[in-house]
Design a protein around this motif. Structure first.
Motif, PDB file in Angstrom:
ATOM      1  N   LEU A   1       1.016  -1.131   0.019  1.00 24.75           N
ATOM      2  CA  LEU A   1      -0.098   0.153   0.033  1.00 24.75           C
ATOM      3  C   LEU A   1       0.943   1.351  -0.169  1.00 24.75           C
ATOM      4  CD1 LEU A   1      -2.830   1.452   0.316  1.00 24.75           C
ATOM      5  CD2 LEU A   1      -2.575   1.060   2.708  1.00 24.75           C
ATOM      6  N   THR A   2       2.043   1.185   0.567  1.00 23.89           N
ATOM      7  CA  THR A   2       2.854   2.578   0.811  1.00 23.89           C
ATOM      8  C   THR A   2       3.664   2.467  -0.553  1.00 23.89           C
ATOM      9  OG1 THR A   2       4.463   1.188   2.165  1.00 23.89           O
ATOM     10  CG2 THR A   2       2.827   2.424   3.523  1.00 23.89           C
ATOM     11  N   MET A   3       3.950   1.526  -1.159  1.00 24.20           N
ATOM     12  CA  MET A   3       4.746   1.696  -2.276  1.00 24.20           C
ATOM     13  C   MET A   3       3.739   1.977  -3.459  1.00 24.20           C
ATOM     14  SD  MET A   3       6.308  -1.489  -4.526  1.00 24.20           S
ATOM     15  CE  MET A   3       4.756  -2.297  -4.809  1.00 24.20           C
ATOM     16  N   MET A   4       2.455   1.576  -3.380  1.00 26.53           N
ATOM     17  CA  MET A   4       1.248   2.110  -4.409  1.00 26.53           C
ATOM     18  C   MET A   4       1.240   3.721  -4.167  1.00 26.53           C
ATOM     19  SD  MET A   4       1.124   0.290  -6.714  1.00 26.53           S
ATOM     20  CE  MET A   4      -0.120   1.137  -7.498  1.00 26.53           C
ATOM     21  N   THR A   5       0.996   4.247  -2.808  1.00 22.11           N
ATOM     22  CA  THR A   5       0.956   5.608  -2.569  1.00 22.11           C
ATOM     23  C   THR A   5       2.186   6.362  -3.226  1.00 22.11           C
ATOM     24  OG1 THR A   5      -0.099   4.872  -0.603  1.00 22.11           O
ATOM     25  CG2 THR A   5       0.851   7.111  -0.670  1.00 22.11           C
ATOM     26  N   LEU A   6       3.680   5.930  -3.009  1.00 21.90           N
ATOM     27  CA  LEU A   6       4.543   6.563  -3.287  1.00 21.90           C
ATOM     28  C   LEU A   6       4.465   6.471  -5.128  1.00 21.90           C
ATOM     29  CD1 LEU A   6       7.227   7.907  -3.404  1.00 21.90           C
ATOM     30  CD2 LEU A   6       8.115   5.897  -3.267  1.00 21.90           C
TER      31      LEU A   6
ATOM     32  N   SER B   1       1.971   6.280  -6.968  1.00 28.01           N
ATOM     33  CA  SER B   1       0.789   7.341  -7.429  1.00 28.01           C
ATOM     34  C   SER B   1       1.250   8.717  -7.279  1.00 28.01           C
ATOM     35  CB  SER B   1      -0.355   6.987  -6.755  1.00 28.01           C
ATOM     36  OG  SER B   1      -0.885   5.750  -6.831  1.00 28.01           O
ATOM     37  N   THR B   2       2.110   9.192  -6.408  1.00 28.37           N
ATOM     38  CA  THR B   2       2.613  10.592  -6.337  1.00 28.37           C
ATOM     39  C   THR B   2       3.576  10.893  -7.454  1.00 28.37           C
ATOM     40  OG1 THR B   2       4.130  10.089  -4.838  1.00 28.37           O
ATOM     41  CG2 THR B   2       1.940  10.835  -4.000  1.00 28.37           C
ATOM     42  N   VAL B   3       4.599   9.710  -7.801  1.00 30.88           N
ATOM     43  CA  VAL B   3       5.563  10.233  -8.615  1.00 30.88           C
ATOM     44  C   VAL B   3       5.198   9.812 -10.072  1.00 30.88           C
ATOM     45  CG1 VAL B   3       7.737   9.004  -9.202  1.00 30.88           C
ATOM     46  CG2 VAL B   3       7.381   9.280  -6.825  1.00 30.88           C
ATOM     47  N   VAL B   4       4.480   9.093 -10.372  1.00 22.55           N
ATOM     48  CA  VAL B   4       3.792   8.815 -11.828  1.00 22.55           C
ATOM     49  C   VAL B   4       2.867   9.349 -12.003  1.00 22.55           C
ATOM     50  CG1 VAL B   4       3.145   6.886 -13.436  1.00 22.55           C
ATOM     51  CG2 VAL B   4       4.983   6.436 -11.904  1.00 22.55           C
TER      52      VAL B   4
ATOM     53  N   LEU C   1      10.649   0.707   5.608  1.00 22.54           N
ATOM     54  CA  LEU C   1      10.818   0.940   4.254  1.00 22.54           C
ATOM     55  C   LEU C   1       9.190   1.549   3.911  1.00 22.54           C
ATOM     56  CD1 LEU C   1      12.104  -2.320   2.396  1.00 22.54           C
ATOM     57  CD2 LEU C   1      12.944  -0.076   2.336  1.00 22.54           C
ATOM     58  N   GLY C   2       8.338   1.012   4.573  1.00 21.82           N
ATOM     59  CA  GLY C   2       6.828   1.537   4.613  1.00 21.82           C
ATOM     60  C   GLY C   2       6.679   3.166   5.111  1.00 21.82           C
ATOM     61  N   ALA C   3       7.586   3.389   6.157  1.00 20.68           N
ATOM     62  CA  ALA C   3       7.535   5.075   6.575  1.00 20.68           C
ATOM     63  C   ALA C   3       8.465   5.458   5.735  1.00 20.68           C
ATOM     64  CB  ALA C   3       8.133   4.892   7.946  1.00 20.68           C
TER      65      ALA C   3
ATOM     66  N   VAL D   1       6.273   6.392   2.688  1.00 23.75           N
ATOM     67  CA  VAL D   1       5.210   7.480   3.054  1.00 23.75           C
ATOM     68  C   VAL D   1       5.788   9.039   3.136  1.00 23.75           C
ATOM     69  CG1 VAL D   1       3.692   8.402   4.617  1.00 23.75           C
ATOM     70  CG2 VAL D   1       3.854   5.857   4.162  1.00 23.75           C
ATOM     71  N   ALA D   2       7.178   8.884   3.819  1.00 17.33           N
ATOM     72  CA  ALA D   2       7.939  10.008   3.699  1.00 17.33           C
ATOM     73  C   ALA D   2       8.180  10.880   2.448  1.00 17.33           C
ATOM     74  CB  ALA D   2       9.002   9.988   4.661  1.00 17.33           C
ATOM     75  N   ALA D   3       8.649   9.947   1.848  1.00 13.40           N
ATOM     76  CA  ALA D   3       8.934  10.185   0.229  1.00 13.40           C
ATOM     77  C   ALA D   3       7.565  10.603  -0.639  1.00 13.40           C
ATOM     78  CB  ALA D   3       9.649   9.028  -0.444  1.00 13.40           C
ATOM     79  N   ALA D   4       6.596   9.917  -0.244  1.00 12.50           N
ATOM     80  CA  ALA D   4       5.400  10.339  -1.098  1.00 12.50           C
ATOM     81  C   ALA D   4       4.889  11.771  -0.605  1.00 12.50           C
ATOM     82  CB  ALA D   4       4.245   9.406  -0.944  1.00 12.50           C
ATOM     83  N   VAL D   5       4.868  11.958   0.489  1.00 13.49           N
ATOM     84  CA  VAL D   5       4.556  13.305   1.139  1.00 13.49           C
ATOM     85  C   VAL D   5       5.515  14.358   0.619  1.00 13.49           C
ATOM     86  CG1 VAL D   5       4.431  14.720   3.147  1.00 13.49           C
ATOM     87  CG2 VAL D   5       3.579  12.293   3.269  1.00 13.49           C
ATOM     88  N   TRP D   6       6.663  13.923   0.572  1.00 15.57           N
ATOM     89  CA  TRP D   6       7.721  14.909   0.196  1.00 15.57           C
ATOM     90  C   TRP D   6       7.525  15.352  -1.294  1.00 15.57           C
ATOM     91  CZ3 TRP D   6      11.817  14.548  -3.424  1.00 15.57           C
ATOM     92  CH2 TRP D   6      12.837  15.873  -3.317  1.00 15.57           C
ATOM     93  N   VAL D   7       7.242  14.303  -1.891  1.00 16.17           N
ATOM     94  CA  VAL D   7       6.891  14.545  -3.580  1.00 16.17           C
ATOM     95  C   VAL D   7       5.520  15.072  -3.765  1.00 16.17           C
ATOM     96  CG1 VAL D   7       6.201  13.323  -5.733  1.00 16.17           C
ATOM     97  CG2 VAL D   7       8.412  12.727  -4.189  1.00 16.17           C
TER      98      VAL D   7
END
Length: 89
Positions: free
Chosen positions: A3-8, A10-13, A72-74, A77-83
């Protein structure tokens, strides 16, 4: 973890289909990588076989894969928020 991988992703792509395709590819890679012992022992991939091992009565070490999944999940999530904070809506 997925789920966290897909969140990341979704924000990058920018494309939903692209993020879904990359996520599906990552799931396939993780499934194949789980066959190799060292990968299963030290990454979240090892958590996939844990319920079956417990039900079969075989002990399986899940502490390291569980900690790796949380860390890795945390990080994802931090990378997704940053992006997401830097994207123009």
């Amino acid at each position: 973890f997925l789920l966290t991988m897909m969140t990341l992703l979704s924000t990058v792509v920018p494309s939903q289909a692209g993020a879904a395709g990359i996520g599906f590819g990552a799931l396939l890679v993780m499934s194949v990588a789980g066959i190799w012992g060292p990968v299963a022992a030290f990454t979240p991939v090892g958590l996939g076989a844990a319920p079956g091992a417990v039900l079969a009565g075989r002990g399986q070490a899940v502490a390291v894969p569980l900690v790796a999944a949380v860390v890795l999940g945390a990080a994802m999530v931090a990378a997704a928020v940053w992006v997401f904070e830097r994207q123009e809506l």
